[in-house]
Motif scaffolding. Structure first.
Motif, mmCIF file in Angstrom:
data_model
loop_
_atom_site.group_PDB
_atom_site.id
_atom_site.type_symbol
_atom_site.label_atom_id
_atom_site.label_comp_id
_atom_site.label_asym_id
_atom_site.label_seq_id
_atom_site.Cartn_x
_atom_site.Cartn_y
_atom_site.Cartn_z
ATOM 1 N N LEU A 210 -11.142 3.093 1.702
ATOM 2 C CA LEU A 210 -12.056 3.868 0.874
ATOM 3 C C LEU A 210 -13.108 4.593 1.705
ATOM 4 C CD1 LEU A 210 -12.703 1.561 -2.209
ATOM 5 C CD2 LEU A 210 -11.505 3.749 -2.168
ATOM 6 N N SER A 211 -13.618 3.965 2.753
ATOM 7 C CA SER A 211 -14.682 4.596 3.534
ATOM 8 C C SER A 211 -14.166 5.813 4.290
ATOM 9 C CB SER A 211 -15.301 3.589 4.506
ATOM 10 O OG SER A 211 -14.344 3.139 5.435
ATOM 11 N N ARG A 212 -12.908 5.771 4.712
ATOM 12 C CA ARG A 212 -12.323 6.904 5.438
ATOM 13 C C ARG A 212 -11.541 7.843 4.537
ATOM 14 N NH1 ARG A 212 -9.934 3.883 10.888
ATOM 15 N NH2 ARG A 212 -11.973 3.135 11.664
ATOM 16 N N ARG A 213 -11.331 7.428 3.314
ATOM 17 C CA ARG A 213 -10.583 8.221 2.337
ATOM 18 C C ARG A 213 -9.199 8.608 2.887
ATOM 19 N NH1 ARG A 213 -13.087 10.089 -2.091
ATOM 20 N NH2 ARG A 213 -11.644 11.830 -2.241
ATOM 21 N N ASN A 214 -8.494 7.596 3.409
ATOM 22 C CA ASN A 214 -7.143 7.864 3.897
ATOM 23 C C ASN A 214 -6.161 6.817 3.406
ATOM 24 O OD1 ASN A 214 -7.414 5.581 5.564
ATOM 25 N ND2 ASN A 214 -7.904 6.777 7.374
ATOM 26 N N LEU A 215 -4.872 7.150 3.504
ATOM 27 C CA LEU A 215 -3.764 6.294 3.087
ATOM 28 C C LEU A 215 -2.687 6.348 4.156
ATOM 29 C CD1 LEU A 215 -3.762 7.653 -0.528
ATOM 30 C CD2 LEU A 215 -3.803 5.195 -0.092
ATOM 31 N N THR A 216 -2.158 5.163 4.522
ATOM 32 C CA THR A 216 -1.134 5.069 5.563
ATOM 33 C C THR A 216 0.097 4.367 5.005
ATOM 34 O OG1 THR A 216 -2.845 4.901 7.267
ATOM 35 C CG2 THR A 216 -0.618 4.213 7.880
ATOM 36 N N ALA A 217 1.264 4.954 5.226
ATOM 37 C CA ALA A 217 2.507 4.377 4.717
ATOM 38 C C ALA A 217 2.886 3.139 5.522
ATOM 39 C CB ALA A 217 3.625 5.411 4.779
ATOM 40 N N LEU A 218 3.280 2.080 4.805
ATOM 41 C CA LEU A 218 3.657 0.819 5.452
ATOM 42 C C LEU A 218 5.116 0.454 5.257
ATOM 43 C CD1 LEU A 218 0.649 -1.524 4.518
ATOM 44 C CD2 LEU A 218 0.929 -0.103 6.563
ATOM 45 N N HIS A 219 5.657 0.700 4.054
ATOM 46 C CA HIS A 219 6.981 0.179 3.719
ATOM 47 C C HIS A 219 7.576 1.033 2.610
ATOM 48 C CE1 HIS A 219 9.650 -3.331 4.295
ATOM 49 N NE2 HIS A 219 9.999 -3.155 3.038
ATOM 50 N N ALA A 220 8.901 1.209 2.654
ATOM 51 C CA ALA A 220 9.571 2.029 1.643
ATOM 52 C C ALA A 220 10.033 1.188 0.456
ATOM 53 C CB ALA A 220 10.773 2.743 2.264
ATOM 54 N N ASN A 221 10.282 1.879 -0.667
ATOM 55 C CA ASN A 221 10.827 1.278 -1.883
ATOM 56 C C ASN A 221 9.937 0.166 -2.430
ATOM 57 O OD1 ASN A 221 12.553 0.905 -4.039
ATOM 58 N ND2 ASN A 221 14.166 -0.079 -2.849
ATOM 59 N N VAL A 222 8.648 0.479 -2.554
ATOM 60 C CA VAL A 222 7.668 -0.461 -3.101
ATOM 61 C C VAL A 222 6.956 0.216 -4.261
ATOM 62 C CG1 VAL A 222 5.512 -1.692 -2.674
ATOM 63 C CG2 VAL A 222 7.309 -1.691 -0.933
ATOM 64 N N GLU A 223 6.906 -0.465 -5.414
ATOM 65 C CA GLU A 223 6.206 0.068 -6.575
ATOM 66 C C GLU A 223 5.305 -1.006 -7.177
ATOM 67 O OE1 GLU A 223 8.437 2.527 -9.355
ATOM 68 O OE2 GLU A 223 10.198 2.366 -8.051
ATOM 69 N N CYS A 224 4.171 -0.576 -7.667
ATOM 70 C CA CYS A 224 3.209 -1.443 -8.358
ATOM 71 C C CYS A 224 2.860 -2.684 -7.534
ATOM 72 C CB CYS A 224 3.736 -1.852 -9.722
ATOM 73 S SG CYS A 224 3.929 -0.480 -10.861
ATOM 74 N N HIS A 247 9.913 -8.601 -6.158
ATOM 75 C CA HIS A 247 10.009 -9.054 -4.765
ATOM 76 C C HIS A 247 8.623 -9.394 -4.237
ATOM 77 C CE1 HIS A 247 14.177 -7.773 -3.222
ATOM 78 N NE2 HIS A 247 14.209 -7.619 -4.532
ATOM 79 N N VAL A 248 8.605 -10.096 -3.101
ATOM 80 C CA VAL A 248 7.375 -10.343 -2.358
ATOM 81 C C VAL A 248 7.594 -9.915 -0.915
ATOM 82 C CG1 VAL A 248 5.883 -12.126 -1.362
ATOM 83 C CG2 VAL A 248 6.415 -12.164 -3.803
ATOM 84 N N LEU A 249 6.683 -9.095 -0.401
ATOM 85 C CA LEU A 249 6.733 -8.611 0.978
ATOM 86 C C LEU A 249 5.654 -9.309 1.793
ATOM 87 C CD1 LEU A 249 7.704 -6.489 3.123
ATOM 88 C CD2 LEU A 249 5.871 -5.011 2.259
ATOM 89 N N ASP A 250 6.057 -9.931 2.923
ATOM 90 C CA ASP A 250 5.101 -10.547 3.842
ATOM 91 C C ASP A 250 4.550 -9.452 4.750
ATOM 92 O OD1 ASP A 250 3.918 -11.911 6.130
ATOM 93 O OD2 ASP A 250 4.896 -13.728 5.389
ATOM 94 N N LEU A 251 3.248 -9.182 4.667
ATOM 95 C CA LEU A 251 2.651 -8.096 5.432
ATOM 96 C C LEU A 251 2.597 -8.393 6.923
ATOM 97 C CD1 LEU A 251 -0.317 -7.235 3.030
ATOM 98 C CD2 LEU A 251 1.755 -5.873 3.413
ATOM 99 N N ARG A 252 2.694 -9.655 7.318
ATOM 100 C CA ARG A 252 2.636 -10.009 8.742
ATOM 101 C C ARG A 252 3.987 -9.873 9.406
ATOM 102 N NH1 ARG A 252 0.487 -15.821 7.185
ATOM 103 N NH2 ARG A 252 2.316 -15.454 5.879
ATOM 104 N N THR A 253 5.037 -10.294 8.720
ATOM 105 C CA THR A 253 6.371 -10.333 9.323
ATOM 106 C C THR A 253 7.301 -9.242 8.819
ATOM 107 O OG1 THR A 253 7.278 -11.822 7.645
ATOM 108 C CG2 THR A 253 6.131 -12.833 9.520
ATOM 109 N N GLY A 254 6.979 -8.637 7.694
ATOM 110 C CA GLY A 254 7.883 -7.658 7.084
ATOM 111 C C GLY A 254 9.014 -8.295 6.299
ATOM 112 N N ARG A 255 9.029 -9.615 6.199
ATOM 113 C CA ARG A 255 10.087 -10.288 5.458
ATOM 114 C C ARG A 255 9.968 -9.984 3.968
ATOM 115 N NH1 ARG A 255 11.101 -16.871 4.974
ATOM 116 N NH2 ARG A 255 12.938 -16.727 3.617
ATOM 117 N N ASP A 256 11.092 -9.673 3.351
ATOM 118 C CA ASP A 256 11.131 -9.311 1.936
ATOM 119 C C ASP A 256 11.922 -10.372 1.175
ATOM 120 O OD1 ASP A 256 10.622 -7.281 -0.169
ATOM 121 O OD2 ASP A 256 12.807 -7.216 -0.230
ATOM 122 N N THR A 257 11.314 -10.920 0.117
ATOM 123 C CA THR A 257 11.926 -12.022 -0.620
ATOM 124 C C THR A 257 12.090 -11.661 -2.089
ATOM 125 O OG1 THR A 257 10.890 -13.652 0.846
ATOM 126 C CG2 THR A 257 11.701 -14.447 -1.277
#
Length: 316
Positions: A210-224, A247-257
């Motif tokens: 919010l302070s920088r008013r920017n958005l960075t892409a992390l992972h594809a095929n993610v909604e809500c 699904h649940v995505l682990d932000l540290r490892t990238g593992r998708d469950t």
């Protein structure tokens, strides 16, 4: 060249800011007699929108009724703050209404243009977010809908406008035209947030500042997306074929469950605690709220009829 969509979005935000400044209400009094005060400061209870998409209800996880709240199509609660996205007729066809503690009248009211879609409150209770459909009323048909998402700071009345006006960073250039954002979820620092961006028929998990008013892409095929209380995982809808799977995505490892929930999820999930995810799913024309383990084990447990679930937390 500046796109018509950008010009329209900028003009809309100017109108919204002016309208919001004129309509923000600090109210007191006895309130609506049809509303029983909610216990928003009581931690660990469930807040949902009823099956008719008309009002907020609060209950324990064991099903004990604790109160009926204001009219609402989408709702969220945290730290004693309730945000309601209320549908209205006319060009500004929704209102964001914010309630504190046991208030039966909104402390803040913001007009927004579009149909109610998603709502969230930051863990601190200081920030509220919403998503509305500008055109179309479903995410199902790729490219056939238009959404806008916004954030408001209750501490100083700062309106961050539309996420379309934030700077976007992705692995490859994406056009300004056709970007859609929805499903905001907050971290505890009142600065970091996550949201979905759709462009060129693809969805991306975006991390915002919010302070920088920017958005960075992390992972594809993610909604809500929905950030876990420990801020290490994202519960989300993943499109699998023609349907969505929780699904649940682990932000540290990238593992998708994948979780043990049936397909057909069309709501923003919520974490009941660090091990359990709640979600809403329509069955025979009515929505029901379920809880399911966040590690992919077990099976869903029905909690109540309704949609848009979130859990109350202690005010900070």
């Amino acid at each position: 060249m500046t796109s018509l969509r950008t010009v329209s979005a900028t003009a809309l935000i100017v109108v919204l800011l002016c309208s919001a400044a004129a309509t923000i209400a600090l109210k007191a009094g006895s309130g609506n007699p049809d509303i029983r005060p909610l216990r928003l400061a009581r931690p660990g209870t469930l807040v949902v929108v009823d099956a008719q998409n008309t009002r907020v209800h609060q209950m324990t996880r064991q099903g004990e009724d604790l109160g009926t709240g204001p009219e609402c199509r989408r709702a969220a609660v945290a730290a004693g703050t309730l945000v309601c996205l209320h549908g209205l007729p006319g060009p500004f066809s929704s209102e964001v209404r914010v309630y504190r503690r046991d208030a039966t009248e909104p402390e803040v009211t913001l007009p927004v243009w579009g149909k109610p879609s998603r709502a969230r409150v930051s863990p601190s209770g200081h920030l509220v977010a919403w998503t509305v459909f500008r055109s179309g009323d479903s995410y199902a048909a790729s490219g056939q809908f238009s959404t806008t998402a916004g954030i408001y700071d209750l501490r100083d009345g700062h309106h961050y406008g539309s996420l379309e006006d934030f700077t976007v960073t992705t692995d490859e250039p994406v056009p300004i035209e056709g970007r859609n954002f929805w499903g905001i979820t907050f971290a505890a620092d009142d600065r970091t947030f996550y949201a979905t961006m759709s462009v060129n028929g693809r969805t991306h998990l975006m991390r915002g500042d919010l302070s920088r008013r920017n958005l960075t892409a992390l992972h594809a095929n993610v909604e809500c997306p929905s950030l876990s209380p420990d801020e290490t995982r994202i519960a989300y809808k993943k499109r699998v074929g023609a349907d969505w799977q929780l699904h649940v995505l682990d932000l540290r490892t990238g593992r998708d469950t994948p979780l043990a929930a049936p397909p057909g999820i069309d709501d923003q999930a919520a974490w009941l605690d660090d091990t359990t995810v709640a979600y809403s799913r329509a069955e025979d024309g009515s929505p029901f709220v379920y809880a399911v383990p966040a590690d992919g084990t077990g099976s869903p447990v029905r909690l109540t009829e309704g949609s848009s679930p979130t859990v109350t937390t202690s005010p900070r």
